[in-house]
Design a protein around this motif. Structure first.
Motif, PDB file in Angstrom:
ATOM      1  N   ILE A   5       0.842  -1.197   0.000  1.00 19.44           N
ATOM      2  CA  ILE A   5       0.000   0.000   0.000  1.00 19.44           C
ATOM      3  C   ILE A   5       0.874   1.242   0.000  1.00 19.44           C
ATOM      4  O   ILE A   5       0.613   2.196  -0.735  1.00 19.44           O
ATOM      5  CB  ILE A   5      -0.959  -0.017   1.212  1.00 19.44           C
ATOM      6  N   PRO A  49      -1.826   6.823   1.507  1.00 19.96           N
ATOM      7  CA  PRO A  49      -2.024   5.465   2.018  1.00 19.96           C
ATOM      8  C   PRO A  49      -3.378   5.315   2.716  1.00 19.96           C
ATOM      9  O   PRO A  49      -4.016   4.269   2.600  1.00 19.96           O
ATOM     10  CB  PRO A  49      -0.878   5.268   3.008  1.00 19.96           C
ATOM     11  N   SER A  50      -3.815   6.357   3.411  1.00 19.73           N
ATOM     12  CA  SER A  50      -5.100   6.255   4.111  1.00 19.73           C
ATOM     13  C   SER A  50      -6.258   6.113   3.134  1.00 19.73           C
ATOM     14  O   SER A  50      -7.217   5.386   3.407  1.00 19.73           O
ATOM     15  CB  SER A  50      -5.319   7.453   5.040  1.00 19.73           C
ATOM     16  N   LYS A 106      -6.177   2.496   1.950  1.00 21.69           N
ATOM     17  CA  LYS A 106      -6.683   1.636   3.027  1.00 21.69           C
ATOM     18  C   LYS A 106      -8.192   1.783   3.181  1.00 21.69           C
ATOM     19  O   LYS A 106      -8.894   0.797   3.410  1.00 21.69           O
ATOM     20  CB  LYS A 106      -5.982   1.971   4.344  1.00 21.69           C
ATOM     21  N   ASN A 107      -8.694   3.009   3.054  1.00 24.84           N
ATOM     22  CA  ASN A 107     -10.140   3.222   3.162  1.00 24.84           C
ATOM     23  C   ASN A 107     -10.896   2.465   2.078  1.00 24.84           C
ATOM     24  O   ASN A 107     -11.979   1.937   2.323  1.00 24.84           O
ATOM     25  CB  ASN A 107     -10.477   4.713   3.115  1.00 24.84           C
ATOM     26  N   TYR A 126     -10.574  -1.361   3.068  1.00 23.46           N
ATOM     27  CA  TYR A 126     -11.208  -1.803   4.313  1.00 23.46           C
ATOM     28  C   TYR A 126     -12.635  -1.292   4.489  1.00 23.46           C
ATOM     29  O   TYR A 126     -13.201  -1.398   5.566  1.00 23.46           O
ATOM     30  CB  TYR A 126     -10.333  -1.424   5.504  1.00 23.46           C
TER      31      TYR A 126
END
Length: 70
Positions: free
Chosen positions: A22, A33-34, A37-38, A41
């Motif tokens: 990621i 990266p967030s 990830k969002n 996930y």
């Protein structure tokens, strides 16, 4: 399968195929990266086309390849 699930699963496949983390994809694509990830996930179930295009650019693929690359 809904669109979100298809995007998530394909992104996971491409990370594996391209051997990208990621963090590395974030650097290559300019997407935080967030945000990645969002998407992975479930916190962002509707990523925009600009974000998807940036991710494709970071993986050196086209949006069409995003759906077909194996």
């Amino acid at each position: 399968m809904n669109t979100y699930q298809a995007v998530k699963e394909r992104l996971l496949q491409l990370l594996e195929i391209k051997k990208l983390s990621i963090h590395k994809l974030a650097i290559e694509s300019g997407v935080s990266p967030s945000t990645i990830k969002n998407i992975l996930y479930g916190k962002s179930v509707n990523p925009g086309i600009v974000t998807l295009k940036m991710l494709c650019d970071g993986m050196s693929i086209t949006p069409v390849s995003y759906t077909h690359l194996r």
